[in-house]
Design a protein around this motif. Structure first.
Motif, PDB file in Angstrom:
ATOM      1  N   ALA A  65      94.097  68.223  39.200  1.00 49.31           N
ATOM      2  CA  ALA A  65      93.151  67.113  39.027  1.00 49.31           C
ATOM      3  C   ALA A  65      91.758  67.637  38.714  1.00 49.31           C
ATOM      4  CB  ALA A  65      93.129  66.236  40.277  1.00 49.31           C
ATOM      5  N   ALA A  66      91.336  68.681  39.426  1.00 51.36           N
ATOM      6  CA  ALA A  66      90.000  69.236  39.199  1.00 51.36           C
ATOM      7  C   ALA A  66      89.864  69.770  37.778  1.00 51.36           C
ATOM      8  CB  ALA A  66      89.712  70.332  40.214  1.00 51.36           C
ATOM      9  N   LEU A  67      90.871  70.485  37.298  1.00 52.28           N
ATOM     10  CA  LEU A  67      90.811  70.998  35.932  1.00 52.28           C
ATOM     11  C   LEU A  67      90.809  69.864  34.910  1.00 52.28           C
ATOM     12  CD1 LEU A  67      93.131  74.147  36.090  1.00 52.28           C
ATOM     13  CD2 LEU A  67      90.637  74.069  35.933  1.00 52.28           C
ATOM     14  N   THR A  68      91.542  68.804  35.202  1.00 50.50           N
ATOM     15  CA  THR A  68      91.530  67.643  34.304  1.00 50.50           C
ATOM     16  C   THR A  68      90.165  66.975  34.298  1.00 50.50           C
ATOM     17  OG1 THR A  68      93.903  67.297  34.662  1.00 50.50           O
ATOM     18  CG2 THR A  68      92.654  65.437  33.800  1.00 50.50           C
ATOM     19  N   SER A  69      89.525  66.917  35.455  1.00 48.87           N
ATOM     20  CA  SER A  69      88.159  66.381  35.511  1.00 48.87           C
ATOM     21  C   SER A  69      87.227  67.230  34.660  1.00 48.87           C
ATOM     22  CB  SER A  69      87.671  66.347  36.963  1.00 48.87           C
ATOM     23  OG  SER A  69      88.420  65.428  37.731  1.00 48.87           O
ATOM     24  N   GLY A  70      87.405  68.548  34.733  1.00 45.79           N
ATOM     25  CA  GLY A  70      86.606  69.433  33.897  1.00 45.79           C
ATOM     26  C   GLY A  70      86.868  69.212  32.418  1.00 45.79           C
ATOM     27  N   ALA A  71      88.134  68.976  32.069  1.00 41.35           N
ATOM     28  CA  ALA A  71      88.491  68.716  30.671  1.00 41.35           C
ATOM     29  C   ALA A  71      87.812  67.442  30.163  1.00 41.35           C
ATOM     30  CB  ALA A  71      90.005  68.600  30.534  1.00 41.35           C
ATOM     31  N   ILE A  72      87.761  66.414  31.002  1.00 44.98           N
ATOM     32  CA  ILE A  72      87.113  65.165  30.600  1.00 44.98           C
ATOM     33  C   ILE A  72      85.610  65.357  30.481  1.00 44.98           C
ATOM     34  CG2 ILE A  72      86.648  62.783  31.314  1.00 44.98           C
ATOM     35  CD1 ILE A  72      89.461  62.774  32.556  1.00 44.98           C
ATOM     36  N   ALA A  73      85.041  66.203  31.336  1.00 39.91           N
ATOM     37  CA  ALA A  73      83.617  66.517  31.220  1.00 39.91           C
ATOM     38  C   ALA A  73      83.330  67.175  29.870  1.00 39.91           C
ATOM     39  CB  ALA A  73      83.189  67.431  32.360  1.00 39.91           C
ATOM     40  N   LEU A  74      84.194  68.077  29.448  1.00 41.02           N
ATOM     41  CA  LEU A  74      84.032  68.717  28.140  1.00 41.02           C
ATOM     42  C   LEU A  74      84.100  67.689  27.014  1.00 41.02           C
ATOM     43  CD1 LEU A  74      86.329  71.827  28.741  1.00 41.02           C
ATOM     44  CD2 LEU A  74      83.836  71.867  28.511  1.00 41.02           C
ATOM     45  N   LEU A  75      85.069  66.781  27.119  1.00 38.72           N
ATOM     46  CA  LEU A  75      85.257  65.766  26.088  1.00 38.72           C
ATOM     47  C   LEU A  75      84.059  64.841  25.987  1.00 38.72           C
ATOM     48  CD1 LEU A  75      87.176  64.386  24.034  1.00 38.72           C
ATOM     49  CD2 LEU A  75      88.122  63.078  25.955  1.00 38.72           C
ATOM     50  N   ARG A  76      83.585  64.361  27.124  1.00 41.14           N
ATOM     51  CA  ARG A  76      82.479  63.413  27.105  1.00 41.14           C
ATOM     52  C   ARG A  76      81.146  64.097  26.796  1.00 41.14           C
ATOM     53  NH1 ARG A  76      82.802  58.514  31.262  1.00 41.14           N
ATOM     54  NH2 ARG A  76      81.752  57.591  29.466  1.00 41.14           N
ATOM     55  N   SER A  77      81.088  65.403  27.004  1.00 44.55           N
ATOM     56  CA  SER A  77      79.903  66.152  26.608  1.00 44.55           C
ATOM     57  C   SER A  77      79.833  66.278  25.095  1.00 44.55           C
ATOM     58  CB  SER A  77      79.915  67.543  27.248  1.00 44.55           C
ATOM     59  OG  SER A  77      78.848  68.337  26.781  1.00 44.55           O
ATOM     60  N   LYS A  78      80.961  66.560  24.467  1.00 43.26           N
ATOM     61  CA  LYS A  78      80.974  66.679  23.009  1.00 43.26           C
ATOM     62  C   LYS A  78      80.726  65.330  22.343  1.00 43.26           C
ATOM     63  CE  LYS A  78      83.644  68.146  18.999  1.00 43.26           C
ATOM     64  NZ  LYS A  78      84.914  68.692  18.463  1.00 43.26           N
ATOM     65  N   TYR A  79      81.238  64.272  22.962  1.00 40.93           N
ATOM     66  CA  TYR A  79      81.071  62.924  22.408  1.00 40.93           C
ATOM     67  C   TYR A  79      80.306  62.064  23.420  1.00 40.93           C
ATOM     68  CZ  TYR A  79      84.805  64.594  19.333  1.00 40.93           C
ATOM     69  OH  TYR A  79      85.559  65.332  18.442  1.00 40.93           O
ATOM     70  N   PRO A  80      78.983  62.181  23.462  1.00 39.97           N
ATOM     71  CA  PRO A  80      78.185  61.498  24.494  1.00 39.97           C
ATOM     72  C   PRO A  80      78.346  59.980  24.518  1.00 39.97           C
ATOM     73  CG  PRO A  80      76.873  63.135  23.324  1.00 39.97           C
ATOM     74  CD  PRO A  80      78.148  62.993  22.567  1.00 39.97           C
ATOM     75  N   ASP A  81      78.696  59.393  23.389  1.00 44.47           N
ATOM     76  CA  ASP A  81      78.842  57.934  23.328  1.00 44.47           C
ATOM     77  C   ASP A  81      80.261  57.471  23.647  1.00 44.47           C
ATOM     78  OD1 ASP A  81      76.162  57.669  22.597  1.00 44.47           O
ATOM     79  OD2 ASP A  81      76.621  57.849  20.460  1.00 44.47           O
ATOM     80  N   MET A  82      81.143  58.396  23.925  1.00 46.66           N
ATOM     81  CA  MET A  82      82.533  58.029  24.217  1.00 46.66           C
ATOM     82  C   MET A  82      82.620  57.329  25.575  1.00 46.66           C
ATOM     83  SD  MET A  82      85.939  60.463  24.398  1.00 46.66           S
ATOM     84  CE  MET A  82      86.068  60.657  22.616  1.00 46.66           C
ATOM     85  N   THR A  83      83.263  56.183  25.618  1.00 46.14           N
ATOM     86  CA  THR A  83      83.399  55.440  26.863  1.00 46.14           C
ATOM     87  C   THR A  83      84.470  56.059  27.753  1.00 46.14           C
ATOM     88  OG1 THR A  83      85.084  53.949  25.991  1.00 46.14           O
ATOM     89  CG2 THR A  83      82.766  53.311  25.668  1.00 46.14           C
ATOM     90  N   ALA A  84      84.457  55.676  29.015  1.00 48.88           N
ATOM     91  CA  ALA A  84      85.474  56.153  29.948  1.00 48.88           C
ATOM     92  C   ALA A  84      86.860  55.720  29.486  1.00 48.88           C
ATOM     93  CB  ALA A  84      85.184  55.607  31.346  1.00 48.88           C
ATOM     94  N   ARG A  85      86.977  54.492  29.053  1.00 50.52           N
ATOM     95  CA  ARG A  85      88.268  53.980  28.596  1.00 50.52           C
ATOM     96  C   ARG A  85      88.795  54.800  27.416  1.00 50.52           C
ATOM     97  NH1 ARG A  85      91.095  48.693  28.676  1.00 50.52           N
ATOM     98  NH2 ARG A  85      89.539  48.056  30.204  1.00 50.52           N
ATOM     99  N   ARG A  86      87.927  55.087  26.475  1.00 50.18           N
ATOM    100  CA  ARG A  86      88.331  55.863  25.306  1.00 50.18           C
ATOM    101  C   ARG A  86      88.654  57.311  25.712  1.00 50.18           C
ATOM    102  NH1 ARG A  86      91.045  56.634  20.712  1.00 50.18           N
ATOM    103  NH2 ARG A  86      90.089  58.244  19.420  1.00 50.18           N
ATOM    104  N   ALA A  87      87.895  57.884  26.619  1.00 46.23           N
ATOM    105  CA  ALA A  87      88.141  59.262  27.047  1.00 46.23           C
ATOM    106  C   ALA A  87      89.537  59.407  27.645  1.00 46.23           C
ATOM    107  CB  ALA A  87      87.083  59.702  28.056  1.00 46.23           C
TER     108      ALA A  87
END
Length: 444
Positions: free
Chosen positions: A258-280
């Motif tokens: 779970a922690a690594l997945t949280s980190g993966a989502i942090a990477l994704l939302r960092s690259k795409y700052p306007d990406m919503t939680a739902r889209r992520a």
């Protein structure tokens, strides 16, 4: 590291070329085999390291004084009656659960060389006891209100006794988090080979539940077998930083995944700052690698998280989004108004409402009439005493209004006490960190 090298030798002896296996054991200098599997250093970090994203870590606290975490940890809080800030790890075990989870996500490598997958992200530590629904719900809301784009919950109390396998207050908080644009990631549980009981918040609508795999891409034997499991990530044969700043290996658990997945989502939302939680979440689920047979199953869900594929952001907008579809279907829609409960107001009977309105209007007319008559009397009395001058103003209120006040509830938890004995043990998503074996010094 010795165990990891031995495992690699055994794999090679069976004629498997490590570079060609889906999740090969890497020769990473700190035993972080998932770096090679996820192509972190050569393909992910050139795109993003998680800058601008805060990950809330709902856990035992984080030792913010460690060199690898001090620049990442921002002031957190405590919902278990402690000192109101959690820059220390309260876990009574040797490893330190919250610190380990934070190290998976955002360790900078200072002091140990150990790196998190999103080393430029921030960590917001939030402490709860892990088995109190009210505290968990408050913690989720706190993270959503304090800028977190991702929350990691590597905890898993048994959910069987609650309606729909989720405490109502937690379900409401998850709906609130969705409205506030925060992804909630939860460990699936560590008793898949025994009791296999459903655990919350992984079982709740709105949580991205994560199972664990090993370095070969196979499901970890103890990862929970539940229909709420959505994806899987590395969670067996793990190395992490303990609260004492030392490295511990041979960790296993869906907490790690779970922690690594949280980190993966942090990477994704960092690259795409306007990406919503739902889209992520849609992108994470839609870009998985299916290593455990075609279709969804109850161990790895739809497949194993692929950070590289997620960052490509090629998942169609029309792709399934099972986490949010479940949230919508459950009726846990975004809260209306500004109420703290996150629930919609109760529906009222139209006839009763009309009758009550007429009653209130009638009462209002009577009250106004009484006030007018009383005002005339006061004015007449005032003229008699003050010669027509203005009457004295009413006294200022001396205390809070009587309505809406109540006695604060006292927490059964007092600062300095430790969480219940079961916390951090197999079955609640916690990793089982093992200290170095006798005769071996911990790796620095």
């Amino acid at each position: 590291m010795r165990r990891l090298i031995q495992a690699a030798a055994v794999t090679a002896a069976f004629g498997i070329v490590l570079g060609q296996t889906p999740f090969a054991l890497a020769a990473h200098d700190k035993g972080e085999w998932w770096f090679n599997s996820w192509h972190i250093e050569e393909q992910v970090w050139p795109q993003t390291k998680g800058a601008g994203i805060t990950v809330a870590v709902l856990d035992t606290g984080v030792n913010a004084s460690l060199p690898g975490l001090k620049d990442a940890v921002v002031p957190g809080t405590d919902f278990a009656g402690g000192d109101g800030r959690r820059d220390q790890d309260t876990d009574s075990s040797t490893g330190g659960h919250g610190t380990a989870m934070a190290s998976f996500i955002a360790s900078s490598g200072k002091g140990t060389g150990y790196m998190g997958v999103a080393p430029s992200a921030k960590i917001l530590p939030i402490f709860t006891r892990g088995n109190v629904p009210k505290e968990m719900a408050e913690a989720i809301r706190y993270g959503a209100d304090h800028g977190a784009k991702v929350m990691n919950i590597s905890q898993g109390p048994v959910a069987s006794s609650f309606p729909n396998q989720c405490p109502p207050e937690v379900a409401s908080a998850l709906a609130y988090a969705a409205k506030k644009d925060m992804v909630v990631v939860a460990s699936a549980g560590n008793e898949g080979d025994s009791t296999n009981s459903p655990e919350y918040p992984a079982s709740c609508p709105g949580a991205l539940a994560v199972g664990a795999i090993d370095h070969t891409g196979k499901p970890w034997a103890r990862s929970q077998r539940q229909d709420y499991v959505t994806v899987a990530a590395p969670g067996a044969g793990m190395t992490a930083v303990g609260k004492d700043g030392r490295l511990y290996d041979n960790g296993n658990g869906t907490s790690d995944a779970a922690a690594l997945t949280s980190g993966a989502i942090a990477l994704l939302r960092s690259k795409y700052p306007d990406m919503t939680a739902r889209r992520a979440v849609q992108v994470i689920v839609g870009s998985v690698k299916d290593l455990d047979g075609p279709g969804k199953n109850n161990v790895t869900g739809y497949g194993v998280v692929s950070v590289r594929q997620a960052l490509a952001n090629k998942v169609p907008e029309s792709a399934p989004n099972p986490v949010y579809e479940k949230l919508d279907k459950a009726g846990a829609a975004a809260p209306k108004g500004s109420g703290s409960t996150g629930t919609a107001p109760e529906k009222t009977d139209d006839k009763k409402s009309s009758s009550n309105t007429l009653l209130y209007v009638g009462i209002g007319v009577v009250v106004i009439a009484v006030l007018v008559i009383g005002g005339v009397v006061v004015m007449r009395r005032g003229k008699g005493k003050n010669g027509g001058g203005p009457s004295a103003p009413p006294p200022a209120p001396t205390g809070p209004p009587s309505f809406g006040q109540g006695q604060p509830q006292q927490s059964p938890y007092q600062g300095g006490q430790q969480p219940p004995a079961g916390y951090g043990q197999p079955g609640n998503g916690a990793p089982q960190f093992q200290p170095p074996t006798s005769g071996q010094e911990p790796r620095q």
